[in-house]
Write a protein that holds these residues in place. Structure first.
Motif, PDB file in Angstrom:
ATOM      1  N   GLY A  41      66.418  38.278  52.705  1.00 29.71           N
ATOM      2  CA  GLY A  41      66.017  39.590  53.199  1.00 29.71           C
ATOM      3  C   GLY A  41      64.602  39.595  53.741  1.00 29.71           C
ATOM      4  O   GLY A  41      63.978  38.547  53.873  1.00 29.71           O
ATOM      5  N   PRO A  42      64.069  40.796  54.035  1.00 29.31           N
ATOM      6  CA  PRO A  42      62.797  40.883  54.758  1.00 29.31           C
ATOM      7  C   PRO A  42      61.613  40.244  54.027  1.00 29.31           C
ATOM      8  O   PRO A  42      60.660  39.833  54.667  1.00 29.31           O
ATOM      9  N   LYS A 198      51.063  52.982  63.555  1.00 33.43           N
ATOM     10  CA  LYS A 198      52.066  52.271  62.770  1.00 33.43           C
ATOM     11  C   LYS A 198      52.918  51.399  63.691  1.00 33.43           C
ATOM     12  O   LYS A 198      53.103  51.717  64.864  1.00 33.43           O
ATOM     13  N   ALA A 200      56.526  48.415  63.391  1.00 39.74           N
ATOM     14  CA  ALA A 200      57.527  47.827  62.501  1.00 39.74           C
ATOM     15  C   ALA A 200      57.523  46.320  62.663  1.00 39.74           C
ATOM     16  O   ALA A 200      57.166  45.799  63.717  1.00 39.74           O
ATOM     17  N   ARG A 201      57.945  45.643  61.606  1.00 38.25           N
ATOM     18  CA  ARG A 201      57.908  44.183  61.567  1.00 38.25           C
ATOM     19  C   ARG A 201      58.580  43.516  62.774  1.00 38.25           C
ATOM     20  O   ARG A 201      58.020  42.592  63.347  1.00 38.25           O
ATOM     21  N   PRO A 202      59.801  43.927  63.175  1.00 32.33           N
ATOM     22  CA  PRO A 202      60.422  43.200  64.292  1.00 32.33           C
ATOM     23  C   PRO A 202      60.029  43.712  65.677  1.00 32.33           C
ATOM     24  O   PRO A 202      60.627  43.305  66.651  1.00 32.33           O
ATOM     25  N   ASP A 203      59.036  44.598  65.779  1.00 36.17           N
ATOM     26  CA  ASP A 203      58.662  45.128  67.099  1.00 36.17           C
ATOM     27  C   ASP A 203      58.267  44.004  68.051  1.00 36.17           C
ATOM     28  O   ASP A 203      57.607  43.055  67.658  1.00 36.17           O
ATOM     29  N   THR A 204      58.686  44.164  69.309  1.00 38.12           N
ATOM     30  CA  THR A 204      58.361  43.131  70.289  1.00 38.12           C
ATOM     31  C   THR A 204      57.018  43.404  70.945  1.00 38.12           C
ATOM     32  O   THR A 204      56.484  42.544  71.620  1.00 38.12           O
ATOM     33  N   SER A 205      56.489  44.621  70.787  1.00 38.48           N
ATOM     34  CA  SER A 205      55.251  44.935  71.477  1.00 38.48           C
ATOM     35  C   SER A 205      54.493  46.019  70.725  1.00 38.48           C
ATOM     36  O   SER A 205      55.094  46.952  70.206  1.00 38.48           O
ATOM     37  N   SER A 226      52.021  42.223  56.706  1.00 41.00           N
ATOM     38  CA  SER A 226      52.124  41.022  55.906  1.00 41.00           C
ATOM     39  C   SER A 226      52.810  39.924  56.707  1.00 41.00           C
ATOM     40  O   SER A 226      53.634  40.210  57.573  1.00 41.00           O
ATOM     41  N   GLY A 227      52.425  38.693  56.416  1.00 42.43           N
ATOM     42  CA  GLY A 227      53.034  37.543  57.076  1.00 42.43           C
ATOM     43  C   GLY A 227      52.692  37.482  58.556  1.00 42.43           C
ATOM     44  O   GLY A 227      51.771  38.151  59.029  1.00 42.43           O
ATOM     45  N   THR A 228      53.480  36.705  59.300  1.00 37.92           N
ATOM     46  CA  THR A 228      53.181  36.477  60.704  1.00 37.92           C
ATOM     47  C   THR A 228      53.215  37.725  61.584  1.00 37.92           C
ATOM     48  O   THR A 228      52.493  37.760  62.568  1.00 37.92           O
ATOM     49  N   PRO A 229      54.013  38.766  61.271  1.00 42.34           N
ATOM     50  CA  PRO A 229      53.980  39.933  62.168  1.00 42.34           C
ATOM     51  C   PRO A 229      52.611  40.606  62.215  1.00 42.34           C
ATOM     52  O   PRO A 229      52.329  41.352  63.136  1.00 42.34           O
ATOM     53  N   LEU A 232      50.559  40.059  65.480  1.00 43.30           N
ATOM     54  CA  LEU A 232      50.871  40.681  66.777  1.00 43.30           C
ATOM     55  C   LEU A 232      49.799  41.680  67.232  1.00 43.30           C
ATOM     56  O   LEU A 232      49.318  41.578  68.364  1.00 43.30           O
TER      57      LEU A 232
ATOM     58  N   THR B 265      56.519  38.030  71.075  1.00 41.28           N
ATOM     59  CA  THR B 265      56.352  38.512  69.716  1.00 41.28           C
ATOM     60  C   THR B 265      56.777  37.432  68.744  1.00 41.28           C
ATOM     61  O   THR B 265      57.368  36.433  69.136  1.00 41.28           O
ATOM     62  N   TYR B 269      64.330  35.173  61.655  1.00 43.34           N
ATOM     63  CA  TYR B 269      65.754  34.891  61.646  1.00 43.34           C
ATOM     64  C   TYR B 269      66.584  36.171  61.727  1.00 43.34           C
ATOM     65  O   TYR B 269      67.672  36.183  62.260  1.00 43.34           O
ATOM     66  N   SER B 313      53.151  56.649  66.937  1.00 38.65           N
ATOM     67  CA  SER B 313      53.699  55.355  66.541  1.00 38.65           C
ATOM     68  C   SER B 313      54.490  55.462  65.237  1.00 38.65           C
ATOM     69  O   SER B 313      55.398  54.685  64.989  1.00 38.65           O
TER      70      SER B 313
END
Lengths: 389, 342
Positions: A41-42, A198, A200-205, A226-229, A232, B265, B269, B313
């Motif tokens: 999970g996340p 704000k 979100a973690r999977p945001d592309t931009s 937290s982590g690699t995101p 960005l 970005t 997974y 946002s």
């Protein structure tokens, strides 16, 4: 045809499950520790490090065999609670460790109080142990409180003469928790937050958020992810030409962040547990020896450079447990309600226990026990963590 | 607070994201039209390609190879069981030999650092064939099932792939190298090289798809199956083969999207799901039927996302997914339900 195959497969699975369940030895004197971490999970990158650390736990404490039963909750609240009930009802565990993430751990509080089983959470939020009440009576926590870390950031900002700061954080419990603590700390220090954004973690931009931040012209920016995101917003800020200092939180402290961030995260300032820079600590710091021995043991098992502060949170939970076991054993036998209660009292009475992340002194009102010895400020230089004086 | 340069930057950002959502919307519309499957796992294919592409930059042998080979073997078994041993040769060629050949090439090429174009191509070649293999495993056995059953199968595949993705790639995200680091300044607008590449590749892919559908016989067969399955069958088009082809195209499109998104970005997974979901919003706005409408809707989704990221946002995702509500209301007043006919 297909249906029959499915039936056979199901039957096999069921049979295997029954055998596995029966294989668990029902020894009375073994201390049993039930563990639920978020290894999928996340929060998997944290949960896997914590689950891996269990392999380093001692198999015997104070001459008593210890059995660790590890389950995965996927960061899911209801699965964490189900795991906990299963561990308590079916395995009769003496202690619960976990979960990795705050929402799941919060949901587990009620079960700990209901079943009267001590629980050591490895999730960060201060809400897990404060305000102290009948539920939290049974709950301890190893990661530092966000408030401790937020104070360290604000102290550093005050020293650097920063008066205005922009905040960009995850749109989840992590970001919200940090926003609360950071707002409190900046208000006390007279620093103005120019804008709160704000993502979100999977945001592309995050271009929209970053442009808004730059429009408010803050002297510094805090990224609470937290982590690699978390890389960005920082990359986008630098891409758009932002020159001011950028602060991060201790959620980023793994090597993947350095790799993904590259040259854009040079000079980042962040608070973290001392374990991250254990080899740079002075020898007089008692945390150094404990942290280095964890790092060496973990690296020896999983490869050089794989140990992370998140895994150490789990190891710290074991150290707390280990320190409380001898006294509890003198009160009662493992597997009994008296033993669990004595174990809880023992952990609450711990004084000056040296952990990977600092020195813990518990009290009836403080179930984290860390003071400022549990945080250091570091910066990123040439893609490595450097301790700031 | 909003001036022209900010507006232009937001629009540019929205169009770039929208272009990727558009590609995914195309794949979703295509697969739904031909097979009535809502291809939820398209997001996983996107993140697998992105992670493979990022891994190739380090000279890593793609972590997805065991997955590809295992899916191939599973598809072979499934196909052999369903066809009771008929045409085993061509089945083995497509499910065993092709993945093995790709794996062999990947093992040879991966350590060479052969350049971004080769790495991108290789990443797509490793992941795209998973789509037709998934079709053989999960969807081909249910040709006449209802849309709901196929949707449930798609959700199952999505969940399984998420778990397998964690197993293959690990929990950490990665970021691929950009195609170009150039930054162009056009008046008040700053244009990044990567943005130009995304728009260029998307347009080229759309043009190629258009040509394929209009000019080739296979494309015409796909269109025929999409318009009327039974009719297509009556004139000798195998809906099964059309479905396979649709999944191939979807796999290639998802692979391309993955390579395009990797430098923008950090991809995880499980990160592709949300990206695929936004493509799905666009596909729904287009009624899962019209390609041009899907692309236009995807651009709208991208721009709405970018603008709401600037203004609010906190509520960005809420706003993006709420766009779907008025459209659904309007559609349900104007049309009857799609999908259950035949």
């Amino acid at each position: 045809m297909l249906r029959r195959h499915t039936c056979i497969l199901l039957a096999c699975l069921l049979a295997a499950g029954t055998v596995a369940a029966q294989a668990t030895p029902a020894q009375a004197d073994t201390i049993k520790v039930g563990i639920t971490f978020s290894a999928t999970g996340p929060a998997a990158s944290l949960g896997i490090a914590q689950r891996n650390s269990v392999a380093l736990f001692p198999k015997q404490i104070a001459g008593q065999d210890v059995e660790y039963i590890v389950l995965d909750d996927g960061g899911d609240t209801s699965r964490a609670v189900a795991n906990m009930r299963k561990l308590i009802d079916e395995n009769n565990v003496d202690l619960i460790m976990g979960s990795t993430v705050t929402p799941a751990s919060l949901a587990m509080l009620g079960v700990a109080a209901e079943k009267q089983v001590p629980m050591i959470a490895t999730a960060a939020s201060g809400a897990l142990i404060a305000p102290m009440d009948a539920q939290r009576h049974w709950v301890f926590k190893t990661p530092q409180n966000d408030g401790l870390m937020a104070d360290a950031i604000v102290q550093n900002m005050t020293k650097a003469g920063i008066k205005t700061v922009a905040f960009i954080g995850f749109s989840d419990a992590y970001g919200d928790g940090w926003l609360n603590e950071f707002t409190r700390a900046t208000k006390a220090a007279g620093i103005e937050i120019t804008t709160v954004e704000k993502y979100a973690r999977p945001d592309t931009s995050v271009t929209g958020q970053v442009l808004k931040i730059m429009a408010t012209a803050p002297q510094a920016v805090l990224v609470a992810g937290s982590g690699t995101p978390a890389a960005l917003p920082q990359k986008t800020l630098r891409e758009r030409g932002y020159k001011g200092p950028i602060y991060q939180t201790h959620g980023i402290t793994n090597n993947e962040f350095l790799k993904v961030g590259g040259k854009d995260v040079e000079g980042t300032i962040l608070p973290t547990g001392p374990i991250l820079v254990a080899d740079q600590l002075p020898d007089s710091n008692p945390v150094k020896a404990v942290a280095l021995s964890y790092i060496h043991a973990y690296d020896a098992m999983y490869g050089a450079g794989t140990a992370s502060p998140f895994g150490a949170n789990a190891y710290d939970a074991m150290l707390l447990f280990k320190a409380a076991v001898p006294a509890a054993l003198s009160h009662a036998k493992p597997g009994t309600a008296e033993f669990r209660s004595a174990l809880r009292d023992g952990i609450e009475g711990l004084h000056g226990v040296v952990l990977d992340h600092g020195i813990a002194t518990m009290s009836p009102t403080d179930h984290n026990g860390f003071d400022t010895s549990a945080r250091v400020m570091v910066t990123i230089q040439n893609s490595t963590w450097k301790l700031l004086p | 607070m909003m001036d022209l340069s900010i507006l232009l930057a937001l629009l540019q950002d929205g169009v770039v994201s929208g272009a990727v959502y558009g590609l995914l919307a195309l794949a979703l519309v295509l697969v739904f039209a031909v097979t009535r499957v809502i291809l939820i796992p398209v997001g996983e294919l996107v993140s697998f390609t992105a992670l493979t592409y990022a891994g190739l930059e380090d000279g890593q042998i793609p972590e997805a190879l065991p997955l590809l080979l295992a899916l191939g073997a599973l598809a072979f078994l499934r196909g052999a069981l369903q066809d009771r041993g008929r045409s085993l040769g061509s089945l083995a060629l497509q499910t065993l030999v092709l993945p093995a050949a790709i794996a062999g090439c990947a093992v040879l090429i991966a350590p060479l650092h052969a350049g971004i174009a080769v790495q991108a191509g290789l990443a797509i070649a490793v992941v795209a064939p998973m789509a037709p293999l998934l079709y053989r495993i999960a969807f081909r056995p249910l040709p006449e099932a209802s849309v709901l059953v196929k949707l449930i199968a798609a959700v199952g595949v999505h969940l399984a792939l998420t778990g397998l993705g964690l197993l293959c790639f690990g929990p950490e995200g990665a970021r691929g190298p950009a195609f170009s680091d150039a930054v162009l300044t056009l008046g008040p607008m700053i244009l990044t090289g990567q943005a130009v590449w995304v728009i260029f590749c998307t347009t080229a892919a759309m043009a190629a798809l258009w040509a394929f559908f209009r000019l080739s016989l296979a494309g015409a067969a796909l269109r025929a199956t999409a318009i009327n399955r039974r009719g297509a069958r009556l004139v000798g088009i195998s809906p099964d083969r059309s479905g396979l082809l649709a999944f191939w195209l979807a796999g290639l499109i998802a692979g391309l999207s993955g390579v395009l998104i990797a430098p923008l970005t950090t991809v995880y997974y499980d990160g592709g799901f949300l990206i695929g979901l936004k493509g799905f919003v666009a596909a729904i706005i287009a009624g899962l039927g019209s390609y041009p409408l899907a692309i236009a809707a995807a651009l709208v989704v991208g721009v709405v996302e970018s603008l709401s990221a600037f203004w609010a946002s906190d509520f960005k995702e809420v706003i993006v997914f709420s766009v779907i509500i008025p459209v659904l209301l309007w559609r349900s007043l104007r049309h009857c339900a799609v999908g259950e006919e035949e």
